[in-house]
Design a protein around this motif. Structure first.
Motif, PDB file in Angstrom:
ATOM      1  N   UNK A  42      26.286   0.565  -8.843  1.00  0.00           N
ATOM      2  CA  UNK A  42      25.513   1.176  -7.760  1.00  0.00           C
ATOM      3  C   UNK A  42      24.014   1.073  -8.048  1.00  0.00           C
ATOM      4  N   UNK A  43      23.239   0.753  -7.024  1.00  0.00           N
ATOM      5  CA  UNK A  43      21.782   0.760  -7.154  1.00  0.00           C
ATOM      6  C   UNK A  43      21.281   2.087  -6.613  1.00  0.00           C
ATOM      7  N   UNK A  44      20.694   2.895  -7.490  1.00  0.00           N
ATOM      8  CA  UNK A  44      20.304   4.260  -7.117  1.00  0.00           C
ATOM      9  C   UNK A  44      19.023   4.307  -6.301  1.00  0.00           C
ATOM     10  N   UNK A  45      18.119   3.377  -6.550  1.00  0.00           N
ATOM     11  CA  UNK A  45      16.889   3.395  -5.796  1.00  0.00           C
ATOM     12  C   UNK A  45      15.738   2.766  -6.547  1.00  0.00           C
ATOM     13  N   UNK A  46      14.637   2.604  -5.822  1.00  0.00           N
ATOM     14  CA  UNK A  46      13.429   1.971  -6.343  1.00  0.00           C
ATOM     15  C   UNK A  46      12.306   2.998  -6.321  1.00  0.00           C
ATOM     16  N   UNK A  47      11.683   3.233  -7.475  1.00  0.00           N
ATOM     17  CA  UNK A  47      10.654   4.266  -7.613  1.00  0.00           C
ATOM     18  C   UNK A  47       9.300   3.605  -7.879  1.00  0.00           C
ATOM     19  N   UNK A  48       8.340   3.786  -6.985  1.00  0.00           N
ATOM     20  CA  UNK A  48       7.012   3.186  -7.186  1.00  0.00           C
ATOM     21  C   UNK A  48       6.143   4.016  -8.118  1.00  0.00           C
ATOM     22  N   UNK A  49       5.054   3.410  -8.569  1.00  0.00           N
ATOM     23  CA  UNK A  49       4.046   4.129  -9.349  1.00  0.00           C
ATOM     24  C   UNK A  49       3.226   4.990  -8.390  1.00  0.00           C
ATOM     25  N   UNK A  50       3.095   6.252  -8.730  1.00  0.00           N
ATOM     26  CA  UNK A  50       2.398   7.211  -7.865  1.00  0.00           C
ATOM     27  C   UNK A  50       1.384   7.989  -8.709  1.00  0.00           C
ATOM     28  N   UNK A  51       0.071   7.846  -8.433  1.00  0.00           N
ATOM     29  CA  UNK A  51      -0.937   8.549  -9.246  1.00  0.00           C
ATOM     30  C   UNK A  51      -0.722  10.055  -9.342  1.00  0.00           C
ATOM     31  N   UNK A  52      -0.291  10.687  -8.255  1.00  0.00           N
ATOM     32  CA  UNK A  52      -0.065  12.135  -8.297  1.00  0.00           C
ATOM     33  C   UNK A  52       1.055  12.500  -9.272  1.00  0.00           C
ATOM     34  N   UNK A  53       2.081  11.647  -9.349  1.00  0.00           N
ATOM     35  CA  UNK A  53       3.166  11.880 -10.304  1.00  0.00           C
ATOM     36  C   UNK A  53       2.640  11.766 -11.732  1.00  0.00           C
ATOM     37  N   UNK A  54       1.803  10.772 -11.981  1.00  0.00           N
ATOM     38  CA  UNK A  54       1.226  10.602 -13.316  1.00  0.00           C
ATOM     39  C   UNK A  54       0.443  11.835 -13.731  1.00  0.00           C
ATOM     40  N   UNK A  55      -0.352  12.383 -12.806  1.00  0.00           N
ATOM     41  CA  UNK A  55      -1.130  13.573 -13.118  1.00  0.00           C
ATOM     42  C   UNK A  55      -0.237  14.778 -13.376  1.00  0.00           C
ATOM     43  N   UNK A  56       0.838  14.903 -12.611  1.00  0.00           N
ATOM     44  CA  UNK A  56       1.748  16.045 -12.791  1.00  0.00           C
ATOM     45  C   UNK A  56       2.458  15.992 -14.140  1.00  0.00           C
ATOM     46  N   UNK A  57       2.869  14.809 -14.561  1.00  0.00           N
ATOM     47  CA  UNK A  57       3.551  14.696 -15.853  1.00  0.00           C
ATOM     48  C   UNK A  57       2.587  14.965 -17.004  1.00  0.00           C
ATOM     49  N   UNK A  58       1.313  14.639 -16.822  1.00  0.00           N
ATOM     50  CA  UNK A  58       0.325  14.896 -17.869  1.00  0.00           C
ATOM     51  C   UNK A  58       0.015  16.387 -17.992  1.00  0.00           C
TER      52      UNK A  58
END
Length: 269
Positions: free
Chosen positions: A214-230
């Motif tokens: 199964x292919x679960x999905x494709x996740x793009x690079x998102x600057x807001x996500x990068x900031x949240x993980x930091x």
């Protein structure tokens, strides 16, 4: 007993480092929590534990219950998301875990047996590759309900080649594969929201198709996500209306959907 108090276990795997496996683990945990589940994260990446920082709890301490078991560090006030990591047991964030195989195996066994969980789903964040840590996990969770594994890769063929070895590991250890997640597939511009293919495209999906997974999905690079993980913020909650939050929630739904489980069982036979 192993993973007492856990409903079902999902193992997050990647063939190589740097593909966003820990970020995937954290966002899937946030997504499952948003869907109403009680969720735990067990970070067994002993040499590179990063989930406590991504969850904003790296300065917390693991407490001990009256029966001697460790209590997960809770991320939210509703106590629906908890985490246990080797990072909580180090004296400093700069400390390096320089252990040989037997000591690593003993620590992983303790993490799997000495935590007082009370969760519907436990996500196990593993180190990259197929090393001692993976074998220690698989040897110790044979007797518990393991829903399966998520294979995380980036679109480039170098990453796909490495995740192919991870699939071989899953098949040799009889660990069901729930699906493949293609991470860092494109870059979402913070100004116009257009997604550009900075890296390659479609490698993870092609791998899933080739291997009948199964292919679960494709996740793009998102600057807001990068900031949240930091900064340890909950991206799924803070940016609930974003397309990326919907992508993660849809993947989480696939992981807990009986239809997906049946489809995957048939493809592995």
């Amino acid at each position: 007993s192993v993973l007492a108090g856990v409903g079902e276990t999902i193992v997050i795997l990647s063939g190589k480092g740097g593909v966003g496996k820990s970020t995937t683990t954290v966002q899937l945990a946030f997504s499952l929590r948003a869907l109403g589940h009680k969720v735990g994260i067990l970070d067994v990446d002993l040499c590179g534990p990063s989930t406590p920082r991504m969850l904003g709890v790296e300065d917390q301490d693991v407490l001990t219950a009256p029966d001697g078991k460790w209590l997960p560090v809770m991320v939210d006030s509703e106590r629906k998301l908890g985490v246990v990591s080797i990072a909580f047991f180090l004296n400093s964030k700069k400390d390096a875990v320089i252990w040989r195989g037997p000591k690593k195996n003993a620590m992983i066994k303790q993490l799997l047996t000495a935590v007082a969980w009370d969760v519907d789903y436990l996500l196990i964040d593993t180190p990259p590759g197929t090393s001692d840590e993976h074998l220690a996990v698989m040897e110790n969770i044979k007797s518990v309900r393991v829903r399966g594994a998520v294979l995380v890769t980036t679109p480039q063929m170098l990453s796909v080649d490495d995740v192919t070895r991870e699939l071989t590991f899953c098949r040799k250890t009889e660990l069901k594969v729930l699906g493949v997640l293609e991470n860092m597939a494109g870059y979402i511009c913070p100004n116009c929201s257009e997604c550009s293919n900075v890296l390659a495209w479609g490698g993870g999906e092609a791998f899933a198709t080739k291997c009948s997974l199964p292919f679960l999905g494709r996740v793009p690079i998102e600057p807001d996500l990068c900031r949240c993980t930091e900064t340890g913020q909950n991206f799924i909650q803070k940016f609930a209306a974003s397309p990326l939050a919907d992508i993660y929630k849809n993947i989480a739904l696939k992981l807990v959907s009986p239809a997906e489980t049946n489809q995957n069982s048939e493809s592995m036979d």
